[in-house]
Design a protein around this motif. Structure first.
Motif, PDB file in Angstrom:
ATOM      1  N   CYS A 160      -2.904  -0.723   6.452  1.00 38.09           N
ATOM      2  CA  CYS A 160      -2.150  -1.289   5.325  1.00 38.09           C
ATOM      3  C   CYS A 160      -2.834  -0.985   3.999  1.00 38.09           C
ATOM      4  O   CYS A 160      -2.176  -0.667   3.011  1.00 38.09           O
ATOM      5  CB  CYS A 160      -1.994  -2.795   5.497  1.00 38.09           C
ATOM      6  SG  CYS A 160      -0.881  -3.261   6.816  1.00 38.09           S
ATOM      7  N   GLY A 161      -4.163  -1.072   3.980  1.00 38.23           N
ATOM      8  CA  GLY A 161      -4.910  -0.763   2.762  1.00 38.23           C
ATOM      9  C   GLY A 161      -4.745   0.682   2.344  1.00 38.23           C
ATOM     10  O   GLY A 161      -4.529   0.972   1.160  1.00 38.23           O
ATOM     11  N   VAL A 162      -4.822   1.603   3.301  1.00 37.88           N
ATOM     12  CA  VAL A 162      -4.649   3.024   2.991  1.00 37.88           C
ATOM     13  C   VAL A 162      -3.242   3.285   2.453  1.00 37.88           C
ATOM     14  O   VAL A 162      -3.061   4.036   1.488  1.00 37.88           O
ATOM     15  CB  VAL A 162      -4.947   3.902   4.225  1.00 37.88           C
ATOM     16  CG1 VAL A 162      -4.495   5.335   4.008  1.00 37.88           C
ATOM     17  CG2 VAL A 162      -6.424   3.854   4.556  1.00 37.88           C
ATOM     18  N   PHE A 163      -2.244   2.664   3.060  1.00 40.80           N
ATOM     19  CA  PHE A 163      -0.876   2.836   2.567  1.00 40.80           C
ATOM     20  C   PHE A 163      -0.748   2.321   1.133  1.00 40.80           C
ATOM     21  O   PHE A 163      -0.172   2.988   0.273  1.00 40.80           O
ATOM     22  CB  PHE A 163       0.118   2.101   3.477  1.00 40.80           C
ATOM     23  CG  PHE A 163       1.516   2.100   2.938  1.00 40.80           C
ATOM     24  CD1 PHE A 163       2.294   3.239   3.006  1.00 40.80           C
ATOM     25  CD2 PHE A 163       2.043   0.966   2.326  1.00 40.80           C
ATOM     26  CE1 PHE A 163       3.585   3.255   2.496  1.00 40.80           C
ATOM     27  CE2 PHE A 163       3.322   0.967   1.814  1.00 40.80           C
ATOM     28  CZ  PHE A 163       4.105   2.121   1.889  1.00 40.80           C
ATOM     29  N   MET A 164      -1.315   1.141   0.873  1.00 43.14           N
ATOM     30  CA  MET A 164      -1.179   0.552  -0.474  1.00 43.14           C
ATOM     31  C   MET A 164      -1.954   1.344  -1.519  1.00 43.14           C
ATOM     32  O   MET A 164      -1.468   1.550  -2.622  1.00 43.14           O
ATOM     33  CB  MET A 164      -1.620  -0.915  -0.455  1.00 43.14           C
ATOM     34  CG  MET A 164      -0.653  -1.798   0.292  1.00 43.14           C
ATOM     35  SD  MET A 164      -0.921  -3.575   0.126  1.00 43.14           S
ATOM     36  CE  MET A 164      -2.660  -3.772   0.155  1.00 43.14           C
ATOM     37  N   TRP A 165      -3.165   1.821  -1.189  1.00 44.74           N
ATOM     38  CA  TRP A 165      -3.873   2.568  -2.220  1.00 44.74           C
ATOM     39  C   TRP A 165      -3.310   3.967  -2.381  1.00 44.74           C
ATOM     40  O   TRP A 165      -3.410   4.557  -3.454  1.00 44.74           O
ATOM     41  CB  TRP A 165      -5.379   2.497  -2.082  1.00 44.74           C
ATOM     42  CG  TRP A 165      -6.138   3.431  -1.206  1.00 44.74           C
ATOM     43  CD1 TRP A 165      -6.168   4.788  -1.276  1.00 44.74           C
ATOM     44  CD2 TRP A 165      -7.037   3.060  -0.172  1.00 44.74           C
ATOM     45  NE1 TRP A 165      -7.027   5.282  -0.323  1.00 44.74           N
ATOM     46  CE2 TRP A 165      -7.582   4.245   0.365  1.00 44.74           C
ATOM     47  CE3 TRP A 165      -7.447   1.856   0.362  1.00 44.74           C
ATOM     48  CZ2 TRP A 165      -8.495   4.256   1.395  1.00 44.74           C
ATOM     49  CZ3 TRP A 165      -8.361   1.877   1.387  1.00 44.74           C
ATOM     50  CH2 TRP A 165      -8.863   3.046   1.890  1.00 44.74           C
ATOM     51  N   SER A 166      -2.650   4.507  -1.370  1.00 46.17           N
ATOM     52  CA  SER A 166      -1.926   5.769  -1.546  1.00 46.17           C
ATOM     53  C   SER A 166      -0.735   5.577  -2.466  1.00 46.17           C
ATOM     54  O   SER A 166      -0.452   6.423  -3.327  1.00 46.17           O
ATOM     55  CB  SER A 166      -1.466   6.308  -0.202  1.00 46.17           C
ATOM     56  OG  SER A 166      -2.558   6.579   0.636  1.00 46.17           O
ATOM     57  N   LEU A 167      -0.043   4.462  -2.293  1.00 46.68           N
ATOM     58  CA  LEU A 167       1.066   4.133  -3.186  1.00 46.68           C
ATOM     59  C   LEU A 167       0.579   3.967  -4.619  1.00 46.68           C
ATOM     60  O   LEU A 167       1.216   4.456  -5.560  1.00 46.68           O
ATOM     61  CB  LEU A 167       1.767   2.862  -2.691  1.00 46.68           C
ATOM     62  CG  LEU A 167       2.973   2.391  -3.483  1.00 46.68           C
ATOM     63  CD1 LEU A 167       4.107   3.408  -3.387  1.00 46.68           C
ATOM     64  CD2 LEU A 167       3.441   1.040  -2.946  1.00 46.68           C
ATOM     65  N   ALA A 168      -0.555   3.297  -4.793  1.00 46.67           N
ATOM     66  CA  ALA A 168      -1.119   3.118  -6.136  1.00 46.67           C
ATOM     67  C   ALA A 168      -1.503   4.462  -6.751  1.00 46.67           C
ATOM     68  O   ALA A 168      -1.321   4.676  -7.953  1.00 46.67           O
ATOM     69  CB  ALA A 168      -2.325   2.191  -6.079  1.00 46.67           C
ATOM     70  N   THR A 169      -2.002   5.376  -5.933  1.00 40.98           N
ATOM     71  CA  THR A 169      -2.358   6.705  -6.424  1.00 40.98           C
ATOM     72  C   THR A 169      -1.128   7.458  -6.905  1.00 40.98           C
ATOM     73  O   THR A 169      -1.152   8.117  -7.943  1.00 40.98           O
ATOM     74  CB  THR A 169      -3.073   7.511  -5.324  1.00 40.98           C
ATOM     75  OG1 THR A 169      -4.233   6.790  -4.913  1.00 40.98           O
ATOM     76  CG2 THR A 169      -3.460   8.885  -5.805  1.00 40.98           C
ATOM     77  N   ILE A 170      -0.044   7.333  -6.161  1.00 42.67           N
ATOM     78  CA  ILE A 170       1.207   7.996  -6.551  1.00 42.67           C
ATOM     79  C   ILE A 170       1.766   7.398  -7.835  1.00 42.67           C
ATOM     80  O   ILE A 170       2.287   8.107  -8.692  1.00 42.67           O
ATOM     81  CB  ILE A 170       2.240   7.906  -5.404  1.00 42.67           C
ATOM     82  CG1 ILE A 170       1.777   8.753  -4.219  1.00 42.67           C
ATOM     83  CG2 ILE A 170       3.627   8.332  -5.868  1.00 42.67           C
ATOM     84  CD1 ILE A 170       2.567   8.519  -2.953  1.00 42.67           C
ATOM     85  N   LEU A 171       1.639   6.081  -7.991  1.00 42.68           N
ATOM     86  CA  LEU A 171       2.224   5.405  -9.155  1.00 42.68           C
ATOM     87  C   LEU A 171       1.355   5.481 -10.412  1.00 42.68           C
ATOM     88  O   LEU A 171       1.836   5.178 -11.503  1.00 42.68           O
ATOM     89  CB  LEU A 171       2.493   3.942  -8.812  1.00 42.68           C
ATOM     90  CG  LEU A 171       3.561   3.684  -7.762  1.00 42.68           C
ATOM     91  CD1 LEU A 171       3.653   2.204  -7.451  1.00 42.68           C
ATOM     92  CD2 LEU A 171       4.906   4.230  -8.217  1.00 42.68           C
ATOM     93  N   THR A 172       0.102   5.886 -10.291  1.00 42.40           N
ATOM     94  CA  THR A 172      -0.793   5.903 -11.446  1.00 42.40           C
ATOM     95  C   THR A 172      -0.307   6.795 -12.589  1.00 42.40           C
ATOM     96  O   THR A 172      -0.279   6.340 -13.738  1.00 42.40           O
ATOM     97  CB  THR A 172      -2.227   6.296 -11.014  1.00 42.40           C
ATOM     98  OG1 THR A 172      -2.709   5.304 -10.114  1.00 42.40           O
ATOM     99  CG2 THR A 172      -3.154   6.394 -12.207  1.00 42.40           C
ATOM    100  N   PRO A 173       0.113   8.039 -12.357  1.00 45.17           N
ATOM    101  CA  PRO A 173       0.592   8.846 -13.485  1.00 45.17           C
ATOM    102  C   PRO A 173       1.856   8.271 -14.137  1.00 45.17           C
ATOM    103  O   PRO A 173       2.022   8.348 -15.354  1.00 45.17           O
ATOM    104  CB  PRO A 173       0.887  10.212 -12.881  1.00 45.17           C
ATOM    105  CG  PRO A 173       0.215  10.238 -11.574  1.00 45.17           C
ATOM    106  CD  PRO A 173       0.071   8.832 -11.131  1.00 45.17           C
ATOM    107  N   LEU A 174       2.728   7.691 -13.324  1.00 44.22           N
ATOM    108  CA  LEU A 174       3.937   7.081 -13.892  1.00 44.22           C
ATOM    109  C   LEU A 174       3.580   5.889 -14.773  1.00 44.22           C
ATOM    110  O   LEU A 174       4.153   5.702 -15.847  1.00 44.22           O
ATOM    111  CB  LEU A 174       4.876   6.644 -12.774  1.00 44.22           C
ATOM    112  CG  LEU A 174       5.381   7.755 -11.851  1.00 44.22           C
ATOM    113  CD1 LEU A 174       6.143   7.158 -10.680  1.00 44.22           C
ATOM    114  CD2 LEU A 174       6.249   8.719 -12.622  1.00 44.22           C
ATOM    115  N   ALA A 175       2.629   5.085 -14.318  1.00 46.14           N
ATOM    116  CA  ALA A 175       2.203   3.925 -15.108  1.00 46.14           C
ATOM    117  C   ALA A 175       1.504   4.362 -16.385  1.00 46.14           C
ATOM    118  O   ALA A 175       1.674   3.734 -17.437  1.00 46.14           O
ATOM    119  CB  ALA A 175       1.278   3.045 -14.270  1.00 46.14           C
ATOM    120  N   ALA A 176       0.718   5.429 -16.321  1.00 42.40           N
ATOM    121  CA  ALA A 176       0.021   5.921 -17.509  1.00 42.40           C
ATOM    122  C   ALA A 176       1.001   6.409 -18.566  1.00 42.40           C
ATOM    123  O   ALA A 176       0.770   6.237 -19.760  1.00 42.40           O
ATOM    124  CB  ALA A 176      -0.937   7.042 -17.130  1.00 42.40           C
TER     125      ALA A 176
END
Length: 93
Positions: free
Chosen positions: A46-62
């Protein structure tokens, strides 16, 4: 690649780093309890899935705003904080 970062004030770089650490601190404590209850494999997955999602969303959030980037960094820390308790449990067995 560096050009968009030229508009960001230096104080925000410190806030980006600290937002990750605030999330990491809280989830490492909670992660230990989750590992005891659900097992290291499930919590780590679950942690790997969530931090992968956060990695994908980081450029969009920036591109969206500073506040959204800080929130994603905190989410990234929350997701990655469960890794150490999970791996410790998996390696001990």
């Amino acid at each position: 690649v560096v050009e968009p970062l030229a508009n960001i004030k230096p104080i925000y770089f410190m806030q980006f780093q600290s937002s990750f650490l605030w999330g990491y601190i809280f989830s490492s404590v909670i992660g230990g309890a989750l590992v005891d209850r659900y097992g290291g494999k499930r919590v780590l997955a679950c942690g790997v899935f969530m931090w992968s999602l956060a990695t994908i969303l980081t450029p969009l959030a920036a591109n969206h705003s500073t506040v959204s980037l800080l929130a994603i960094r905190a989410f990234f820390g929350l997701a990655e904080g469960v890794a150490f308790p999970s791996m410790s449990t998996l390696l001990s067995r």
